[in-house]
Design a protein around this motif. Structure first.
Motif, PDB file in Angstrom:
ATOM      1  N   ARG A  53       0.827  -1.216   0.000  1.00 27.78           N
ATOM      2  CA  ARG A  53       0.000   0.000   0.000  1.00 27.78           C
ATOM      3  C   ARG A  53       0.857   1.260   0.000  1.00 27.78           C
ATOM      4  O   ARG A  53       0.550   2.223  -0.703  1.00 27.78           O
ATOM      5  CB  ARG A  53      -0.945   0.001   1.194  1.00 27.78           C
ATOM      6  N   ALA A  54       1.914   1.253   0.794  1.00 26.69           N
ATOM      7  CA  ALA A  54       2.793   2.425   0.833  1.00 26.69           C
ATOM      8  C   ALA A  54       3.516   2.601  -0.506  1.00 26.69           C
ATOM      9  O   ALA A  54       3.640   3.719  -1.014  1.00 26.69           O
ATOM     10  CB  ALA A  54       3.789   2.310   1.983  1.00 26.69           C
ATOM     11  N   GLU A  55       3.983   1.494  -1.079  1.00 26.96           N
ATOM     12  CA  GLU A  55       4.627   1.574  -2.398  1.00 26.96           C
ATOM     13  C   GLU A  55       3.683   2.153  -3.441  1.00 26.96           C
ATOM     14  O   GLU A  55       4.064   3.018  -4.233  1.00 26.96           O
ATOM     15  CB  GLU A  55       5.034   0.175  -2.876  1.00 26.96           C
ATOM     16  N   GLU A  56       2.471   1.648  -3.445  1.00 27.75           N
ATOM     17  CA  GLU A  56       1.490   2.129  -4.421  1.00 27.75           C
ATOM     18  C   GLU A  56       1.240   3.623  -4.249  1.00 27.75           C
ATOM     19  O   GLU A  56       1.119   4.356  -5.232  1.00 27.75           O
ATOM     20  CB  GLU A  56       0.186   1.344  -4.275  1.00 27.75           C
ATOM     21  N   ALA A  57       1.195   4.067  -3.016  1.00 22.12           N
ATOM     22  CA  ALA A  57       0.941   5.479  -2.751  1.00 22.12           C
ATOM     23  C   ALA A  57       2.095   6.373  -3.197  1.00 22.12           C
ATOM     24  O   ALA A  57       1.863   7.466  -3.715  1.00 22.12           O
ATOM     25  CB  ALA A  57       0.655   5.690  -1.266  1.00 22.12           C
ATOM     26  N   VAL A  58       3.332   5.918  -3.023  1.00 21.11           N
ATOM     27  CA  VAL A  58       4.449   6.800  -3.361  1.00 21.11           C
ATOM     28  C   VAL A  58       4.949   6.634  -4.796  1.00 21.11           C
ATOM     29  O   VAL A  58       5.255   7.619  -5.458  1.00 21.11           O
ATOM     30  CB  VAL A  58       5.630   6.677  -2.371  1.00 21.11           C
ATOM     31  N   PHE A  59       5.050   5.415  -5.276  1.00 23.99           N
ATOM     32  CA  PHE A  59       5.614   5.197  -6.612  1.00 23.99           C
ATOM     33  C   PHE A  59       4.599   5.384  -7.733  1.00 23.99           C
ATOM     34  O   PHE A  59       4.942   5.905  -8.791  1.00 23.99           O
ATOM     35  CB  PHE A  59       6.225   3.798  -6.732  1.00 23.99           C
ATOM     36  N   ASP A  60       3.379   4.950  -7.520  1.00 27.47           N
ATOM     37  CA  ASP A  60       2.404   5.003  -8.604  1.00 27.47           C
ATOM     38  C   ASP A  60       2.182   6.423  -9.097  1.00 27.47           C
ATOM     39  O   ASP A  60       2.138   6.668 -10.299  1.00 27.47           O
ATOM     40  CB  ASP A  60       1.083   4.366  -8.195  1.00 27.47           C
ATOM     41  N   ASP A  61       2.061   7.368  -8.185  1.00 28.27           N
ATOM     42  CA  ASP A  61       1.848   8.756  -8.589  1.00 28.27           C
ATOM     43  C   ASP A  61       3.034   9.307  -9.372  1.00 28.27           C
ATOM     44  O   ASP A  61       2.861   9.976 -10.389  1.00 28.27           O
ATOM     45  CB  ASP A  61       1.592   9.648  -7.371  1.00 28.27           C
ATOM     46  N   ILE A  62       4.222   9.022  -8.885  1.00 29.50           N
ATOM     47  CA  ILE A  62       5.424   9.530  -9.555  1.00 29.50           C
ATOM     48  C   ILE A  62       5.526   8.963 -10.967  1.00 29.50           C
ATOM     49  O   ILE A  62       5.736   9.689 -11.933  1.00 29.50           O
ATOM     50  CB  ILE A  62       6.694   9.175  -8.752  1.00 29.50           C
ATOM     51  N   LEU A  63       5.382   7.653 -11.080  1.00 33.42           N
ATOM     52  CA  LEU A  63       5.548   6.999 -12.382  1.00 33.42           C
ATOM     53  C   LEU A  63       4.382   7.273 -13.331  1.00 33.42           C
ATOM     54  O   LEU A  63       4.590   7.440 -14.534  1.00 33.42           O
ATOM     55  CB  LEU A  63       5.739   5.495 -12.193  1.00 33.42           C
ATOM     56  N   ALA A  64       3.172   7.325 -12.808  1.00 34.29           N
ATOM     57  CA  ALA A  64       1.996   7.540 -13.662  1.00 34.29           C
ATOM     58  C   ALA A  64       2.002   8.926 -14.291  1.00 34.29           C
ATOM     59  O   ALA A  64       1.394   9.132 -15.340  1.00 34.29           O
ATOM     60  CB  ALA A  64       0.716   7.323 -12.862  1.00 34.29           C
ATOM     61  N   GLN A  65       2.686   9.869 -13.665  1.00 32.87           N
ATOM     62  CA  GLN A  65       2.757  11.223 -14.216  1.00 32.87           C
ATOM     63  C   GLN A  65       3.806  11.325 -15.321  1.00 32.87           C
ATOM     64  O   GLN A  65       3.921  12.356 -15.971  1.00 32.87           O
ATOM     65  CB  GLN A  65       3.073  12.226 -13.103  1.00 32.87           C
ATOM     66  N   GLN A  66       4.558  10.276 -15.516  1.00 30.72           N
ATOM     67  CA  GLN A  66       5.593  10.281 -16.540  1.00 30.72           C
ATOM     68  C   GLN A  66       5.015   9.826 -17.879  1.00 30.72           C
ATOM     69  O   GLN A  66       3.832   9.916 -18.113  1.00 30.72           O
ATOM     70  CB  GLN A  66       6.766   9.400 -16.095  1.00 30.72           C
ATOM     71  N   ASP A  67       5.840   9.263 -18.678  1.00 26.78           N
ATOM     72  CA  ASP A  67       5.451   8.825 -20.018  1.00 26.78           C
ATOM     73  C   ASP A  67       4.728   7.473 -19.974  1.00 26.78           C
ATOM     74  O   ASP A  67       4.422   6.936 -18.912  1.00 26.78           O
ATOM     75  CB  ASP A  67       6.694   8.742 -20.905  1.00 26.78           C
ATOM     76  N   ALA A  68       4.482   6.945 -21.145  1.00 27.56           N
ATOM     77  CA  ALA A  68       3.795   5.650 -21.258  1.00 27.56           C
ATOM     78  C   ALA A  68       4.584   4.540 -20.579  1.00 27.56           C
ATOM     79  O   ALA A  68       3.999   3.611 -20.012  1.00 27.56           O
ATOM     80  CB  ALA A  68       3.565   5.310 -22.731  1.00 27.56           C
ATOM     81  N   GLN A  69       5.898   4.632 -20.602  1.00 27.85           N
ATOM     82  CA  GLN A  69       6.721   3.624 -19.943  1.00 27.85           C
ATOM     83  C   GLN A  69       6.478   3.628 -18.432  1.00 27.85           C
ATOM     84  O   GLN A  69       6.381   2.577 -17.808  1.00 27.85           O
ATOM     85  CB  GLN A  69       8.203   3.850 -20.242  1.00 27.85           C
ATOM     86  N   GLY A  70       6.374   4.805 -17.849  1.00 28.57           N
ATOM     87  CA  GLY A  70       6.077   4.922 -16.420  1.00 28.57           C
ATOM     88  C   GLY A  70       4.727   4.319 -16.084  1.00 28.57           C
ATOM     89  O   GLY A  70       4.582   3.606 -15.084  1.00 28.57           O
ATOM     90  N   LYS A  71       3.748   4.604 -16.916  1.00 27.50           N
ATOM     91  CA  LYS A  71       2.406   4.033 -16.702  1.00 27.50           C
ATOM     92  C   LYS A  71       2.432   2.508 -16.834  1.00 27.50           C
ATOM     93  O   LYS A  71       1.754   1.797 -16.087  1.00 27.50           O
ATOM     94  CB  LYS A  71       1.417   4.651 -17.690  1.00 27.50           C
ATOM     95  N   ALA A  72       3.232   2.002 -17.759  1.00 28.64           N
ATOM     96  CA  ALA A  72       3.355   0.543 -17.931  1.00 28.64           C
ATOM     97  C   ALA A  72       4.017  -0.086 -16.706  1.00 28.64           C
ATOM     98  O   ALA A  72       3.618  -1.181 -16.278  1.00 28.64           O
ATOM     99  CB  ALA A  72       4.153   0.225 -19.193  1.00 28.64           C
ATOM    100  N   LEU A  73       4.994   0.591 -16.130  1.00 31.74           N
ATOM    101  CA  LEU A  73       5.634   0.077 -14.913  1.00 31.74           C
ATOM    102  C   LEU A  73       4.635   0.000 -13.763  1.00 31.74           C
ATOM    103  O   LEU A  73       4.648  -0.960 -12.987  1.00 31.74           O
ATOM    104  CB  LEU A  73       6.824   0.952 -14.518  1.00 31.74           C
ATOM    105  N   VAL A  74       3.778   1.007 -13.655  1.00 27.82           N
ATOM    106  CA  VAL A  74       2.743   1.002 -12.615  1.00 27.82           C
ATOM    107  C   VAL A  74       1.824  -0.201 -12.808  1.00 27.82           C
ATOM    108  O   VAL A  74       1.511  -0.917 -11.849  1.00 27.82           O
ATOM    109  CB  VAL A  74       1.927   2.319 -12.621  1.00 27.82           C
ATOM    110  N   LYS A  75       1.413  -0.451 -14.036  1.00 28.09           N
ATOM    111  CA  LYS A  75       0.541  -1.606 -14.313  1.00 28.09           C
ATOM    112  C   LYS A  75       1.232  -2.920 -13.965  1.00 28.09           C
ATOM    113  O   LYS A  75       0.619  -3.826 -13.390  1.00 28.09           O
ATOM    114  CB  LYS A  75       0.086  -1.605 -15.762  1.00 28.09           C
TER     115      LYS A  75
END
Length: 156
Positions: A53-75
């Protein structure tokens, strides 16, 4: 708060937690006492859920705001977390003396190990490209604060 070089970065905090969970999983896989196995499983489950839960809260926002690669990493990370949660639910429904227990613990350990390798290489590299050291230290504090707010019973 002013961050200093002695304060841990998010990467150090998460690596330390990964090692602690790996030790718990190893202990769980060796445990033959049913009651102790159930107790260790509860510790593993709670640690993994708080951590995820903590990882999702901190990393997902950072990566999702980046490019398509960041969004793919979140997925990819979300898929890993969902798989681990499914495996935890399966183990939750079992007793430690069930014939399938050891096999399920082994599968959980593999899933966690695979996710850790992915995260510590690919995700960390992507986040390191975005954050400087001071930001990584601040994010470590945020991560620890978020993690401490996840109630163990919410992890079930």
């Amino acid at each position: 708060m002013i961050e200093t070089a002695q304060d841990p970065t998010i990467y150090q905090v998460i690596r330390e937690q990964h090692r602690a969970v790996a030790e718990l999983l190893a202990e769980l896989s060796r445990e033959r006492d049913v009651a102790r196995g159930q107790q260790l499983f509860g510790q593993v489950r709670d640690a993994l859920e708080r951590h995820a839960r903590a990882e999702e809260a901190v990393f997902d926002d950072i990566l999702a705001q980046q490019d398509a690669q960041g969004k793919a990493l979140v997925k990819d990370a979300e898929r890993d977390h969902a798989q681990v949660r499914q495996q935890l639910a399966e183990l939750e429904a079992m007793r430690a003396d069930d014939a399938k227990w050891a096999t399920k613990v082994e599968a959980l350990t593999r899933s966690v190990t695979d996710h850790v390798a992915f995260e510590e290489s690919t995700i960390f590299a992507a986040v390191e490209a975005i954050l400087d050291d001071d930001q990584a230290r601040t994010l470590a504090e945020t991560f620890e604060a978020l993690e401490s707010r996840v109630e163990p019973e919410a992890a079930a």
